[in-house]
Design an enzyme around this catalytic site. Sequence first.
Site, short mmCIF file in Angstrom:
data_model
loop_
_atom_site.label_atom_id
_atom_site.label_comp_id
_atom_site.label_asym_id
_atom_site.label_seq_id
_atom_site.Cartn_x
_atom_site.Cartn_y
_atom_site.Cartn_z
N GLY C 42 0.74 -1.25 -0.06
CA GLY C 42 0.11 -0.07 -0.17
C GLY C 42 0.93 1.27 0.08
O GLY C 42 1.93 1.37 -0.38
N LEU C 43 0.33 2.42 0.32
CA LEU C 43 1.00 3.65 0.40
C LEU C 43 2.43 3.37 1.23
O LEU C 43 3.67 3.67 0.69
CB LEU C 43 0.27 4.63 0.71
CG LEU C 43 -0.66 5.12 0.12
CD1 LEU C 43 -1.58 6.50 0.62
CD2 LEU C 43 -0.22 5.68 -1.42
N ALA C 44 2.26 3.00 2.39
CA ALA C 44 3.54 2.94 3.19
C ALA C 44 4.45 1.65 2.51
O ALA C 44 5.51 2.07 2.44
CB ALA C 44 3.17 2.49 4.66
N GLY C 45 4.05 0.55 2.32
CA GLY C 45 4.95 -0.56 1.70
C GLY C 45 5.28 -0.13 0.53
O GLY C 45 6.64 -0.10 0.31
N ARG C 330 -14.83 12.86 12.55
CA ARG C 330 -15.57 11.53 12.16
C ARG C 330 -16.22 10.95 13.62
O ARG C 330 -17.49 10.46 13.33
CB ARG C 330 -14.62 10.67 11.59
CG ARG C 330 -14.28 11.02 10.25
CD ARG C 330 -13.40 10.08 9.80
NE ARG C 330 -12.91 10.58 8.18
CZ ARG C 330 -11.94 9.99 7.50
NH1 ARG C 330 -11.13 9.00 7.93
NH2 ARG C 330 -11.74 10.20 6.52
N GLU C 425 -0.93 2.04 8.63
CA GLU C 425 -1.97 1.72 9.38
C GLU C 425 -1.61 0.71 10.49
O GLU C 425 -2.30 0.60 11.45
CB GLU C 425 -3.09 1.31 8.54
CG GLU C 425 -4.53 1.18 9.36
CD GLU C 425 -5.74 1.07 8.72
OE1 GLU C 425 -5.60 1.25 7.43
OE2 GLU C 425 -6.88 0.79 9.02
N LEU C 441 -3.41 8.87 4.26
CA LEU C 441 -2.71 8.91 3.20
C LEU C 441 -1.31 9.61 3.68
O LEU C 441 -0.11 9.01 3.33
CB LEU C 441 -3.27 9.64 2.15
CG LEU C 441 -4.51 8.74 1.72
CD1 LEU C 441 -5.16 9.75 0.45
CD2 LEU C 441 -4.63 7.60 1.23
#
Lengths: 229, 248, 637
Positions: C42-45, C330, C425, C441
């Site tokens: 994902g974004l981090a990986g 939220r 996350e 993000l």
Amino acid sequence: MASIRTYLQSTIMSKVIMALSGLAVIGFLLAHLAGNLLVFGGPEAINKYGQGLRDLGGLLWVLRGGIVVAFIAHIFTSIHLKQRNASARKVSYANTQPVNSTFASRTMLISGLSILIYLLFHLSHFTWGMVSTKSFNGSYILQDGRIVHDVYAMVVADFQNPIISIVYIVAVTLVMFHTTHAFSSAFQTLGINHPSYNGLIKKAGLGIAILFWIGYVSIPVAILGQFVK
Amino acid sequence: MKLKLHIWRQKNAATSGKMTSYEMDNVSPDMSFLEMLDVLNEKIIERGEEPVAFEHDCREGICGSCGMMINGMAHGPEKLTTTCQLHMRKFNDGDEITIEPWRAEAFPVIKDLVVDRSSFDRIIASGGYVNVNTGGVPDANAIPIGKKVADYAFNAAACIGCGACVAACPNASAMLFTSAKISHLGSLPQGQVERMDRVINMVSTMDNEGFGGCTNHLECEAACPKGISAEYIAQMNRDMMKATFTVR
Amino acid sequence: MQLNANIPDGPIAGKWDDHKAHVKLVNPANKRKFKVLVVGTGLAGASAAATLAELGYDVHVLTFHDSPRRAHSIAAQGGINAAKNYQNDGDSIYRLFYDTVKGGDFRAREANVYRLAQVSVNIIDQCVAQGVPFAREYGGLLDNRSFGGAQVSRTFYAAGQTGQQLLIGAYQALMRMVGAGKAKLWAREEMLDLVLVDGHAKGVISRNLVTGAITRHAADAVLLCTGGYGNVFFLSTNAKNSNVTATYRAYKKGAAFGNPCYTQIHPTCIPVSGDHQSKLTLMSESLRNDGRIWVPKTKGDTRKPSEIPENERDYYLERKYPSFGNLSPRDIASRAAKQVCDEGRGVGPGGLGVYLDFADAIKRLGANVVKQRYGNLFEMYERITGENPYEVPMRIYPAVHYTMGGLWVDYNLMSNIPGLHVLGEANFSDHGANRLGASALMQGLADGYFVIPYTLGHYFASFPKMNITTDHPEFVKAEEEVKGKLNRLLNIKGKRSVLSFHRELGKIMWDYCGMARTKEGLEKALELIPKLREEFWQNVTIPGSGEELNQNLEHAGRVADFLEFAELMCYDAHHRNESCGGHFREEYQTEDGEALRNDEEYSYVAAWEYTGVGNKPILHKENLEFNEVKLAVRSYK
């Protein structure tokens, strides 16, 4: 980096060759149609035009060479692409539901090859005189006194044969179908695609295809209908 | 509603597959297509058989995992919709539905409806990027990009790599996918530096992966769940023509 | 267990720069000798793998997807925050830091959050350089929108698919390294265990999802970038395959799990439509910029929304939180929706929904502008529900969306197991008890592009290189365990499907550990979960074998871990006798129903240590110190 040669063999550049050669053929067909329609001007007009072409001499051979090259490039590239495309999907779907493609676009190879077969017949008929020697060998005296090949008599005589006319009309119909997809497709392949003129290209393609059909078909129809004798 | 499904079953890449029929009843119109398949699979498992393998993940139409030919249309009958977002209200009671995997030599079937799309990754790996390392880049606003250009690039970048374009193309061509990336990067200032090399490299990878060529049927455009236009193929063609004669 | 956050000394604004200037380095020529395993793309990986490969490390990347581009980061819609202050509206690094700490209900580590705000500006620069097509103004500069929990416009976006565009940017950077042979990609490869050698993380065991082949990967460090665990609730906005396995296996090997009970419930999701429901779909929070949320004032009002006059509508967010209104954070917006539905004023089937109405926005801006801003979201809503939101108000209801908890990490993003780094996350670090919109993000990319490239080298240079090979007994043992577990699962041959267990677990968790929790409810869950787990291990059925693509086997392994992990969550929720952010304990609320924190006793990170299946884990505390931000009641009124 590989060479230009490899790039030219890429799917995209092969299609560019298809598009350019196809457009050359369309150009030829337009010119050919203009010449053929002179049949409505009577024997003098078309025979004089025929002689005029021959009088071009070397230039005529250059033009003929060009169109032959275009045809050959078009045919061989299409076969090369077809093989490629067929091997890109060896197992076909049990069910396919076309959405955007048209009958014409899906039958380009069949229409093209049929046109090729007819073309060989057409050439052996009207260019090489192998079909009906009698009408092919007639001659005509132009108003300026020159004795030339009687194209007019040949065309009129042969198209009076309904079989020849019907085969011709079928072939022209295939050309029309082929052109409806070919014209706009060629522009897309050449990268000419913009929302502001795509509609125009589509219409022009359809217009040219219809023009081919009306123009070319009018000749045998007129002869069979005794409008041209 | 009641449905009759004809689904392609294939154990693995080495064996050949066949269509198998399944009856479904009590299908709710509010179900998504994949939820309908979930229910089918639960029934198959109950019978002690192997469920139908299909790929899916986000189920909100963005990850590009799902995809199957539904009644001969990639992602089914609804336009601009991935299989996961297709809902059963688009079908009628008593319908027969054929479900097949994407078919292309460059997308070999792994099992049932699951295919291997790693050829797409290899196309991207061969040039679908801007060659910058992390760090040392200019301020984001140092490169102004007109809104129209940005939107044009964005519309190409919307590709989710699902492969519907290939599946729908009569030639199994990957031109829409490849051109979307080439055009996304090629129309932005950041992508100019390697624009010509990029098109040459990505097109040759695309060709070598065994995808077919484009014959402008535009089935890809109709099947694309993100509405990517064949305009981008034209742009790729322009770049390719230029690159063919200019790249060193 | 020792938890040392390793926060650098000095004033907060200088900590990161100072730390970067003093971390140990690995010589460029030596970097290729260090093998780094990155799990998840994902974004981090993807950003970490690309950046580490650019630096010269020998990077191996594992993803269970067919392609790195499918990771669930792709589904983020709204945007990414950055303290660029391009809008000249008073934003700054401090303000982003402050908003994030406050938004997290004062349960995040200040130093980490400050660093996050600092590097946020670099992220935008990096993404633009990669060709990420952010939304722009006509003049060619970047556009921003506002988002929940902030009073400035600092959110960068790309229509409704910011996550996709950012992930594709990182994916392209990664594929560039794969193409150059600097990173090796293992696709359709699922990590099933972590391998420790002498207490250091030195590899993983993975299973190829197509062939079933088990592989041992030895490395000098392991990076887990495997996302969150929202699917413990079965129904969530997470992708179907998102799971806790990687982080949970690390936890079982000794990594501390931080704040597992902090779950974010997103207020704007499409309500459940039936028993077949397989997942919930988020409608971007950005919709709350122009949409107005309301319910009828009277209970059980079944009139069509258009027939309810203005004075009989309760725009409850605008009423209760006048300064933030529909853009309240939220957790607050979700809880408010639950409250009105509990009062019987909910709308739609089952009364589990509230209206998100665009009528005013359409009047004010015109349908065209609304379409430009939210067109794709409206279409998605219509595809799913069959209703046209231009004509009838959307119905929305809160759904599990994000998990703030995760493996405990120090300032260097390293867990308490040396060599095991956790990004995005998957770690617990930056969002405290509640995450603000457009911050996930930001965190994923901050960790991957700008933090780990500095801190990983520090780990390598701080310990002697071990040069472990896969023949090491620890690898042999771990592989046997993995194979044993797979065989056990396959040989149960019971009666119930994996899916049915997952659904049942999800229901337990939603009912007792969801939006509102009580001591009794959590105790009930702690009774039910072990029973369900026991049944699972006796009665689950998994058709097929382990030597082929077997999606049920994959799912079973993940559900087996969720069945253990769920207990951990409940223990955490049970011990935290306060309400904060996404953790709302009904016993601890103010008179008007707001979360009641207990800073005296609970201003700490709860880091749990594994003690065996079914045993209560051991609690360790990392006390949170707030020097920059004054602890205050979080008010959005």
